[in-house]
Write a protein that holds these residues in place. Sequence first.
Motif, PDB file in Angstrom:
ATOM      1  N   ILE A   3       7.379  -6.859   1.410  1.00 10.79           N
ATOM      2  CA  ILE A   3       6.704  -7.449   0.254  1.00 10.79           C
ATOM      3  C   ILE A   3       7.175  -8.885   0.038  1.00 10.79           C
ATOM      4  O   ILE A   3       6.374  -9.781  -0.265  1.00 10.79           O
ATOM      5  CB  ILE A   3       6.950  -6.593  -1.004  1.00 10.79           C
ATOM      6  N   TRP A  58       5.478 -11.081   2.344  1.00  9.54           N
ATOM      7  CA  TRP A  58       4.095 -11.284   1.890  1.00  9.54           C
ATOM      8  C   TRP A  58       4.040 -12.330   0.782  1.00  9.54           C
ATOM      9  O   TRP A  58       3.133 -13.171   0.745  1.00  9.54           O
ATOM     10  CB  TRP A  58       3.517  -9.963   1.396  1.00  9.54           C
ATOM     11  N   MET A 107       1.200  -5.603   5.631  1.00 10.37           N
ATOM     12  CA  MET A 107       1.169  -4.853   4.381  1.00 10.37           C
ATOM     13  C   MET A 107       0.075  -3.790   4.419  1.00 10.37           C
ATOM     14  O   MET A 107       0.281  -2.651   4.006  1.00 10.37           O
ATOM     15  CB  MET A 107       0.962  -5.799   3.207  1.00 10.37           C
ATOM     16  N   PRO A 123       1.626  -1.718  -1.058  1.00 12.80           N
ATOM     17  CA  PRO A 123       1.437  -2.670   0.035  1.00 12.80           C
ATOM     18  C   PRO A 123      -0.009  -2.743   0.512  1.00 12.80           C
ATOM     19  O   PRO A 123      -0.468  -3.804   0.934  1.00 12.80           O
ATOM     20  CB  PRO A 123       2.365  -2.148   1.137  1.00 12.80           C
TER      21      PRO A 123
END
Length: 282
Positions: free
Chosen positions: A213, A216, A227, A273
Amino acid sequence: MERTSPDPPRIIQGDLVVAIALAVVLGLIWAARNWAGLAALRLPDTDDVMRLQQVCDWLGGQAWSDLAQHRLGMGTPMHWTRVADLGPAAILTLASPLLGIHDAERLMVVTWPIMLFAAALALVGRIARALEPEASRTVMVIAAIAYPATTIFAPGRIDHHGLQLVLLLAATRVGIAMPTLRNGAILGGLAAVSLMVGLETAPFFVVLGGAAILAWVLQPSIAGARMVGVGVGALTGLAVGIPLFASAQWRYPACDGFTAQAATGLAILALVPLALGVAAPG
């Protein structure tokens, strides 16, 4: 993150040979030191004994979905699944016609931990080679003698902890790989399989998910595909694993097992996700 250039096959094969050699040599030394106990199937931990009994009961005719120990009280429901039974059961099935059941059990309680140990060392080597190639085999040697962590691979340790560590190392390896849809799906699938084995490594998988995460957040256009893969892999793993490995005690609220509550929690987490990946630009 891993280097972009792949290792040549001879390097990968060499690391695998080192891992197998270390595991076999150390495993046989440990087995020789404790052979009197192993020969009598006096295993290191009560979990190991229970795993052996669960596997033998299944091979002896107990239903796949029935994980109750009928020798305990009126039948005590176990919170484990058949995932960790598969390796020991395969060895017993292959060896019993040749050796007889007792000698096959002796062989299994020695060889199964050694096989997991070799897999763990090979994965440690792959992780190290992705980060610092020159240190890979030194790291493998250090990991092989990293007492007391290596005790979960000692002959006789056939409970689920060795398998859990192998799954966690595999997830770590793919977690530092390129952030592709495929690698994300493997990571999510490994998280689902690990949940089916037990919940002890769940915090570590949360850390791996948190790292994905964070990547991301920093680079959504690059890490978004991973993800999506994490979410899809975890949900797919559950979709396959629930009908295959949910036991008759599926709704038994065990604190450490593959239960309806634990599976629901992972499914909810997997949506995070997946949603973030879908929302990523590009």
